[in-house]
Scaffold this active site. Structure first.
Site, PDB file in Angstrom:
ATOM      1  N   ARG A   2       0.829  -1.219   0.000  1.00  0.00           N
ATOM      2  CA  ARG A   2       0.000   0.000   0.000  1.00  0.00           C
ATOM      3  C   ARG A   2       0.855   1.258   0.000  1.00  0.00           C
ATOM      4  O   ARG A   2       0.538   2.246  -0.666  1.00  0.00           O
ATOM      5  CB  ARG A   2      -0.958  -0.035   1.193  1.00  0.00           C
ATOM      6  CG  ARG A   2      -1.939  -1.208   1.133  1.00  0.00           C
ATOM      7  CD  ARG A   2      -2.757  -1.298   2.404  1.00  0.00           C
ATOM      8  NE  ARG A   2      -3.700  -2.392   2.406  1.00  0.00           N
ATOM      9  CZ  ARG A   2      -3.429  -3.633   2.842  1.00  0.00           C
ATOM     10  NH1 ARG A   2      -2.222  -3.930   3.270  1.00  0.00           N
ATOM     11  NH2 ARG A   2      -4.370  -4.563   2.835  1.00  0.00           N
ATOM     12  N   ASP A  35      -9.407  -5.091   8.389  1.00  0.00           N
ATOM     13  CA  ASP A  35      -8.529  -6.169   8.866  1.00  0.00           C
ATOM     14  C   ASP A  35      -9.131  -6.836  10.101  1.00  0.00           C
ATOM     15  O   ASP A  35      -9.037  -8.058  10.270  1.00  0.00           O
ATOM     16  CB  ASP A  35      -7.148  -5.591   9.218  1.00  0.00           C
ATOM     17  CG  ASP A  35      -6.591  -4.752   8.089  1.00  0.00           C
ATOM     18  OD1 ASP A  35      -6.061  -5.312   7.127  1.00  0.00           O
ATOM     19  OD2 ASP A  35      -6.739  -3.510   8.142  1.00  0.00           O
ATOM     20  N   ARG A  44     -11.760  -9.185   9.072  1.00  0.00           N
ATOM     21  CA  ARG A  44     -11.139 -10.411   8.533  1.00  0.00           C
ATOM     22  C   ARG A  44     -10.684 -11.316   9.687  1.00  0.00           C
ATOM     23  O   ARG A  44     -10.882 -12.530   9.652  1.00  0.00           O
ATOM     24  CB  ARG A  44      -9.943 -10.037   7.637  1.00  0.00           C
ATOM     25  CG  ARG A  44     -10.370  -9.391   6.319  1.00  0.00           C
ATOM     26  CD  ARG A  44      -9.200  -8.777   5.551  1.00  0.00           C
ATOM     27  NE  ARG A  44      -9.638  -8.293   4.241  1.00  0.00           N
ATOM     28  CZ  ARG A  44      -9.021  -7.354   3.532  1.00  0.00           C
ATOM     29  NH1 ARG A  44      -7.915  -6.793   3.973  1.00  0.00           N
ATOM     30  NH2 ARG A  44      -9.496  -6.993   2.358  1.00  0.00           N
ATOM     31  N   HIS A  47      -2.917   0.190   8.489  1.00  0.00           N
ATOM     32  CA  HIS A  47      -3.634  -0.670   7.531  1.00  0.00           C
ATOM     33  C   HIS A  47      -2.603  -1.016   6.464  1.00  0.00           C
ATOM     34  O   HIS A  47      -2.520  -0.393   5.415  1.00  0.00           O
ATOM     35  CB  HIS A  47      -4.840   0.047   6.929  1.00  0.00           C
ATOM     36  CG  HIS A  47      -5.500  -0.751   5.822  1.00  0.00           C
ATOM     37  ND1 HIS A  47      -6.045  -1.994   6.032  1.00  0.00           N
ATOM     38  CD2 HIS A  47      -5.682  -0.489   4.504  1.00  0.00           C
ATOM     39  CE1 HIS A  47      -6.532  -2.474   4.901  1.00  0.00           C
ATOM     40  NE2 HIS A  47      -6.316  -1.573   3.946  1.00  0.00           N
TER      41      HIS A  47
HETATM   42  N1  LIG Z   1      -8.663   1.189   2.786  1.00  0.00           N
HETATM   43  C1  LIG Z   1      -8.940  -0.019   2.331  1.00  0.00           C
HETATM   44  O1  LIG Z   1      -9.176  -0.953   3.115  1.00  0.00           O
HETATM   45  C2  LIG Z   1      -8.991  -0.256   0.867  1.00  0.00           C
HETATM   46  C3  LIG Z   1      -8.479   0.693   0.015  1.00  0.00           C
HETATM   47  N2  LIG Z   1      -8.481   0.481  -1.345  1.00  0.00           N
HETATM   48  C4  LIG Z   1      -7.921   1.547  -2.161  1.00  0.00           C
HETATM   49  O2  LIG Z   1      -8.966   2.231  -2.851  1.00  0.00           O
HETATM   50  C5  LIG Z   1      -8.403   2.917  -3.993  1.00  0.00           C
HETATM   51  C6  LIG Z   1      -9.301   2.696  -5.214  1.00  0.00           C
HETATM   52  O3  LIG Z   1      -9.222   1.349  -5.630  1.00  0.00           O
HETATM   53  P1  LIG Z   1     -10.106   0.816  -6.861  1.00  0.00           P
HETATM   54  O4  LIG Z   1     -11.487   1.333  -6.743  1.00  0.00           O
HETATM   55  O5  LIG Z   1      -9.878  -0.638  -6.947  1.00  0.00           O
HETATM   56  O6  LIG Z   1      -9.396   1.550  -8.101  1.00  0.00           O
HETATM   57  P2  LIG Z   1     -10.094   1.915  -9.507  1.00  0.00           P
HETATM   58  O7  LIG Z   1      -8.975   2.197 -10.443  1.00  0.00           O
HETATM   59  O8  LIG Z   1     -11.087   0.897  -9.875  1.00  0.00           O
HETATM   60  O9  LIG Z   1     -10.888   3.263  -9.174  1.00  0.00           O
HETATM   61  C7  LIG Z   1     -10.262   4.467  -8.886  1.00  0.00           C
HETATM   62  C8  LIG Z   1     -11.122   5.563  -9.469  1.00  0.00           C
HETATM   63  O10 LIG Z   1     -10.579   6.827  -9.082  1.00  0.00           O
HETATM   64  C9  LIG Z   1     -10.833   7.713 -10.160  1.00  0.00           C
HETATM   65  N3  LIG Z   1      -9.978   8.906 -10.041  1.00  0.00           N
HETATM   66  C10 LIG Z   1      -8.640   8.986 -10.199  1.00  0.00           C
HETATM   67  N4  LIG Z   1      -8.243  10.274  -9.995  1.00  0.00           N
HETATM   68  C11 LIG Z   1      -9.352  10.977  -9.691  1.00  0.00           C
HETATM   69  C12 LIG Z   1      -9.591  12.348  -9.383  1.00  0.00           C
HETATM   70  N5  LIG Z   1      -8.607  13.248  -9.345  1.00  0.00           N
HETATM   71  N6  LIG Z   1     -10.872  12.737  -9.125  1.00  0.00           N
HETATM   72  C13 LIG Z   1     -11.883  11.838  -9.176  1.00  0.00           C
HETATM   73  N7  LIG Z   1     -11.711  10.532  -9.479  1.00  0.00           N
HETATM   74  C14 LIG Z   1     -10.470  10.108  -9.714  1.00  0.00           C
HETATM   75  C15 LIG Z   1     -10.528   6.876 -11.399  1.00  0.00           C
HETATM   76  O11 LIG Z   1     -11.086   7.442 -12.575  1.00  0.00           O
HETATM   77  C16 LIG Z   1     -11.175   5.543 -11.005  1.00  0.00           C
HETATM   78  O12 LIG Z   1     -12.520   5.469 -11.441  1.00  0.00           O
HETATM   79  C17 LIG Z   1      -6.980   2.363  -4.129  1.00  0.00           C
HETATM   80  O13 LIG Z   1      -6.063   3.298  -3.593  1.00  0.00           O
HETATM   81  C18 LIG Z   1      -6.994   1.101  -3.296  1.00  0.00           C
HETATM   82  O14 LIG Z   1      -5.730   0.741  -2.809  1.00  0.00           O
HETATM   83  C19 LIG Z   1      -9.009  -0.645  -1.893  1.00  0.00           C
HETATM   84  C20 LIG Z   1      -9.555  -1.615  -1.085  1.00  0.00           C
HETATM   85  C21 LIG Z   1      -9.561  -1.528   0.352  1.00  0.00           C
HETATM   86  C1  LIG Z   2      -6.638  -3.258  -0.779  1.00  0.00           C
HETATM   87  C2  LIG Z   2      -6.760  -3.157   0.667  1.00  0.00           C
HETATM   88  O1  LIG Z   2      -6.257  -2.246   1.294  1.00  0.00           O
HETATM   89  C3  LIG Z   2      -7.492  -4.178   1.380  1.00  0.00           C
HETATM   90  O2  LIG Z   2      -8.352  -4.880   0.808  1.00  0.00           O
HETATM   91  O3  LIG Z   2      -7.211  -4.379   2.574  1.00  0.00           O
END
Ligand SMILES: NC(=O)C1=CN([C@@H]2O[C@H](COP(=O)(O)OP(=O)(O)OC[C@H]3O[C@@H](n4cnc5c(N)ncnc54)[C@H](O)[C@@H]3O)[C@@H](O)[C@H]2O)C=CC1
Ligand SMILES: CC(=O)C(=O)O
Length: 303
Positions: free
Chosen positions: A87, A147, A150, A174
């Site tokens: 991450r 987490d 999970r 995280h």
């Molecule tokens: N905190 C957590 O537990 C989790 C965090 N994540 C994080 O969530 C984030 C998104 O992941 P995904 O949805 O899979 O990626 P994705 O690529 O499917 O979606 C990201 C979206 O952000 C948009 N985007 C990019 N720059 C932008 C801006 N300046 N303004 C508006 N929209 C913008 C893109 O067009 C895209 O639609 C990643 O950083 C990932 O690591 C993912 C899963 C769990």
């Molecule tokens: C991608 C991520 O941060 C998660 O699924 O835990």
């Protein structure tokens, strides 16, 4: 009551899963999607509206400026990990995106809660606190709630009890320096560490497996979305309804000088109080190690 939740990056895998979970839990009367990729965002709105119709929720897309006036803004915009990346590797890319997203939403409504989901979530929460100008308790991250869910799932299987009977927390980052606070974990009111099944369990292997669950999913399907979608919707529900749930969320903790996950009371104004559990010397050292890793990440992006 009317309330609105905006999702920045609502066109993506995580943003659309958050939107769907908000809709089927009836958390908000209006869900507003914002994304750079307008065509994809509009398609998500069309698809989600078929579900929203059945759950009395209005879903639409909007420019970022409008999002800053919503009750909660969930930030899911940004790059995701590629297989093999962790991450923290996302800092450079996602710090820039976060900066531009926050600028485009300003000025925020003064009660808005900014909820960070994009990774590295603890570092981005810290940066968002600095850039948004909102009170620190109103800028929080989903942290180790996912987490902990999970972990609880695995412990519930081991003990053959409902997941809600398990009170156990993953704390810290995280990310790769997270740890399980075994000493304060319980099932019902029985300390987990007093149970023969838990004493016999390879706890390090279980904690490692929980930590690596996201990597396994990403390796196979490219991203995680449903767990974080459900967790984020529940965080939003606690805020909107002022439920004062205690959740392991990323928030600023004075003692460590950084945003890191510890159990926190969550209500209408975001995080209202930290409830740090008693930790063994080893757990305290692991928490300090997480805080140090996060400070390194923050320093690396010049914040
Ligand atoms: N905190 C957590 O537990 C989790 C965090 N994540 C994080 O969530 C984030 C998104 O992941 P995904 O949805 O899979 O990626 P994705 O690529 O499917 O979606 C990201 C979206 O952000 C948009 N985007 C990019 N720059 C932008 C801006 N300046 N303004 C508006 N929209 C913008 C893109 O067009 C895209 O639609 C990643 O950083 C990932 O690591 C993912 C899963 C769990
Ligand atoms: C991608 C991520 O941060 C998660 O699924 O835990």
């Amino acid at each position: 009551m009317k309330n609105s939740i905006a999702i920045i990056g609502g066109g993506g895998s995580v943003g659309s899963a958050v939107a769907y979970a908000l809709i089927v839990r009836r958390v908000a009367s209006e869900v507003v999607l914002v994304d750079l990729d307008q065509a994809r965002c509009d398609a998500q709105v069309l698809d989600l509206s078929d579900a929203a119709h059945l759950f009395d929720t209005h879903v639409r897309s909007a420019p970022a400026k409008e999002a800053g006036q919503c009750d909660i803004v969930v930030v899911c915009a940004g790059a995701k990990q590629r297989p093999g990346e962790n991450r923290i590797d996302l800092i450079g890319r996602n710090k820039e995106i976060l900066g531009s997203v926050i600028e485009s939403m300003k000025p925020f409504k003064k009660e808005t809660v900014l909820l960070l989901v994009s990774n590295p979530v603890d570092v981005l929460t810290h940066i968002a606190q600095k850039l948004s100008g909102l009170p620190v308790g109103q800028v929080i991250g989903s942290g180790t709630f996912l987490d902990s869910v999970r972990l609880r799932g695995e412990l519930a299987k081991t003990l053959n009890v409902a997941e809600t009977a398990i009170h156990a927390y993953v704390l810290g980052e995280h990310g790769d320096s997270q740890f399980v606070a075994w000493s304060s974990a319980s099932v019902g009111c029985t300390p987990l560490m007093s149970l023969p099944q838990i004493k016999a369990l390879n706890r390090d292997a279980l904690a490692e497996s929980v930590k690596n669950k996201a990597y396994r999913i990403i390796e196979a399907k490219g991203f995680t979305q449903f767990g974080i979608g459900a967790v984020t919707a529940q965080i939003c529900e606690s805020i909107i309804l002022d439920l004062r749930h205690v959740r392991p969320l990323s928030h600023y903790v004075e003692e460590y000088g950084v945003c890191v996950s510890l159990p926190a009371v969550l209500g209408h104004k975001g995080v209202q109080e930290t409830l740090k559990p008693p930790l063994t010397a080893d757990e305290e050292a692991q928490l300090r190690r997480s805080a140090a890793e996060l400070k390194k990440g923050i320093a690396a992006c010049g914040m």
